[in-house]
Design an enzyme around this catalytic site. Structure first.
Site, PDB file in Angstrom:
ATOM      1  N   HIS A  53       0.744  -1.060   0.021  1.00  0.00           N
ATOM      2  CA  HIS A  53       0.030   0.078   0.028  1.00  0.00           C
ATOM      3  C   HIS A  53       0.858   1.259  -0.070  1.00  0.00           C
ATOM      4  CE1 HIS A  53      -2.338   3.153   2.272  1.00  0.00           C
ATOM      5  NE2 HIS A  53      -3.175   2.777   1.386  1.00  0.00           N
ATOM      6  N   GLU A  56       2.196   1.708  -3.483  1.00  0.00           N
ATOM      7  CA  GLU A  56       0.838   2.188  -4.523  1.00  0.00           C
ATOM      8  C   GLU A  56       1.015   3.754  -4.137  1.00  0.00           C
ATOM      9  OE1 GLU A  56      -3.168   3.701  -3.866  1.00  0.00           O
ATOM     10  OE2 GLU A  56      -2.869   1.188  -3.448  1.00  0.00           O
ATOM     11  N   HIS A  57       1.155   4.221  -3.002  1.00  0.00           N
ATOM     12  CA  HIS A  57       1.169   5.760  -2.578  1.00  0.00           C
ATOM     13  C   HIS A  57       2.404   6.671  -3.225  1.00  0.00           C
ATOM     14  CE1 HIS A  57      -1.870   6.964   0.555  1.00  0.00           C
ATOM     15  NE2 HIS A  57      -2.316   5.493   0.322  1.00  0.00           N
ATOM     16  N   GLU A 133      -3.735   7.847   7.660  1.00  0.00           N
ATOM     17  CA  GLU A 133      -4.929   6.744   7.045  1.00  0.00           C
ATOM     18  C   GLU A 133      -5.078   5.700   7.964  1.00  0.00           C
ATOM     19  OE1 GLU A 133      -5.768   4.681   2.803  1.00  0.00           O
ATOM     20  OE2 GLU A 133      -4.170   5.423   3.244  1.00  0.00           O
TER      21      GLU A 133
END
Length: 426
Positions: A53, A56-57, A133
């Site tokens: 993740h 991906e950022h 997040e």
């Protein structure tokens, strides 16, 4: 009644293993590009939890010749939209664009996947963003209760860890380590380039060879087999509502029980006519929100129920949910079967009206099953499900002691796990 249009994606493979799927829709003035890597958080060990993740950022912070701002400006200047998502078993990059926008869309996504900048200063900032997040998810009860349920159901496994990871697990990631992880995660042996809509197949093949054909093939690595461990999770919080999730073990996506599971979940809690909605909400007034779902990974899955209710009603709701699961397995009515099948088929064919859904589904099918599955064939499989299939599924689902209950809320809701298990295996 006119039959649905045939499922017509055409499949090609580059020399390095990248799969291409072309699904032309000549009447559309737009296209959807979906580039899917068939790896995700399930491939992480505990020390790298959340790295997929985080990566991906990071690729959006700069890739190829473009800065973060130039990436989004290039896509949006042509009327397009760019997005990405990380799951346990797949990482997906999506572009919606006007007809003629395929060259730019594929160039940008190829840069994101193969040529990210991965600047250390950006990485430091993005770890902080991802930390927020993670904190936001922890502050959201109906997210957190699912995280708890997943951790209990698949204890000690990547499937049981949050896709976001934790602030501690992403902290050691540096640019060099993320680059090595990128080469594994996005390796061409598990990469699918899927396009639906206003696509010219010859153009797609030419672009794919130029932009994706040069990536070096990586060694095939499979994750450990998934195991439903079961177990309960309770967290006391001062909330107005209790949030509860009930999970039972089911076979994986490739198992013959896949469609019986989907039909059962739909009949149990898939709509306003479902057993749980009618009994728990309409007749007893125990919950405002309640639904059932089936989640299938490659080799394991879960049947789940989620509900939000008054804390003092959680225990009674647990008993009702368990009772409806048992009852539906033994005595699903012809009307319930027919409604569940109709809803599933409607969802199946309605999804064909979304180009992005078409592109994503085709990629997911190839990665999961190794082949494309026409909607008409899926519809026939749905229609073939009968009461005996539901009973056979029940025999596999109702294994004594193998269930998970996650509850988040005040003290008065904490008896839900014991009452669900007692009612389910009575």
């Amino acid at each position: 009644m006119t039959a649905p249009r045939a499922f017509e994606p055409r499949r090609h493979r580059l020399a390095n293993g990248v799969i291409l799927l072309s699904d032309p829709a000549p009447t559309f003035e737009t296209l959807a590009l979906c580039v899917v890597a068939g790896r995700g958080a399930r491939w992480e060990d505990e020390s790298r939890s959340g790295w997929s993740h985080l990566l991906e950022h990071m690729v959006f912070k700069g890739a190829g010749p473009r800065s973060a701002r130039e990436i989004v400006e290039a896509i949006e200047a042509g009327g397009g939209q760019l997005n990405a998502a990380t799951g346990h078993e797949r990482t997906s990059f999506q572009v919606r664009a006007l007809a003629g926008g395929l060259p730019l869309a594929m160039e940008v996504v190829a840069d994101l996947i193969h040529r990210p900048t991965l600047d250390e200063a950006d990485l430091t900032r993005e770890k902080h963003v991802v930390g927020q997040e993670i904190a936001e998810a922890a502050d959201t009860p109906d997210d957190q209760v699912f995280e708890q349920a997943q951790a209990a159901a698949f204890a000690g496994q990547p499937l049981g860890r949050p896709i976001l990871g934790s602030s501690a697990s992403i902290a050691p990631a540096d640019a060099e380590a993320l680059e090595a992880w990128r080469a594994t995660l996005y390796a061409p042996d598990r990469l699918v380039v899927s396009v639906a809509g206003a696509v010219d197949e010859d153009e797609l093949l030419r672009l794919a060879e130029a932009l994706f054909g040069g990536a070096a093939s990586g060694a095939a690595v499979a994750p450990d087999a998934g195991r439903f461990t079961g177990g309960h999770a309770r967290e006391r919080r001062k909330l107005e509502q209790a949030h509860v999730v009930f999970l039972l073990p089911t076979p994986g996506a490739a198992d013959a029980a896949h469609w019986p599971l989907r039909v059962f979940a739909e009949a149990l809690g898939g709509g306003m006519s479902s057993r749980l909605f009618q009994e728990a909400r309409e007749r007893l007034g125990l919950a405002y929100a309640i639904d059932a779902f089936g989640e299938a990974y490659a080799d394991v899955g879960v049947l789940g129920v989620y509900a939000g209710c008054a804390p003092g009603d959680a225990g009674r709701l647990a008993e009702v949910s368990a009772g409806e699961i048992r009852s539906l397995i033994k005595d699903i009515t012809p009307g319930e079967l027919a409604r569940a099948k109709a809803q599933l088929k409607a969802s199946l064919f309605m999804s064909r009206e979304s180009l992005l859904a078409r592109a994503e589904l085709a990629a997911a099918q190839v990665l999961t099953f190794g082949e494309l599955q026409p909607p008409a064939a899926a519809a026939r499989a749905i229609d073939a499900v009968g009461p005996a299939d539901i009973e056979a599924l029940g025999a596999r689902v109702l294994a004594p002691g193998r269930c998970t209950v996650s509850v988040l809320g005040p003290r008065s809701a904490m008896d839900a796990p014991a009452r669900f298990e007692a009612a389910l295996f009575a």
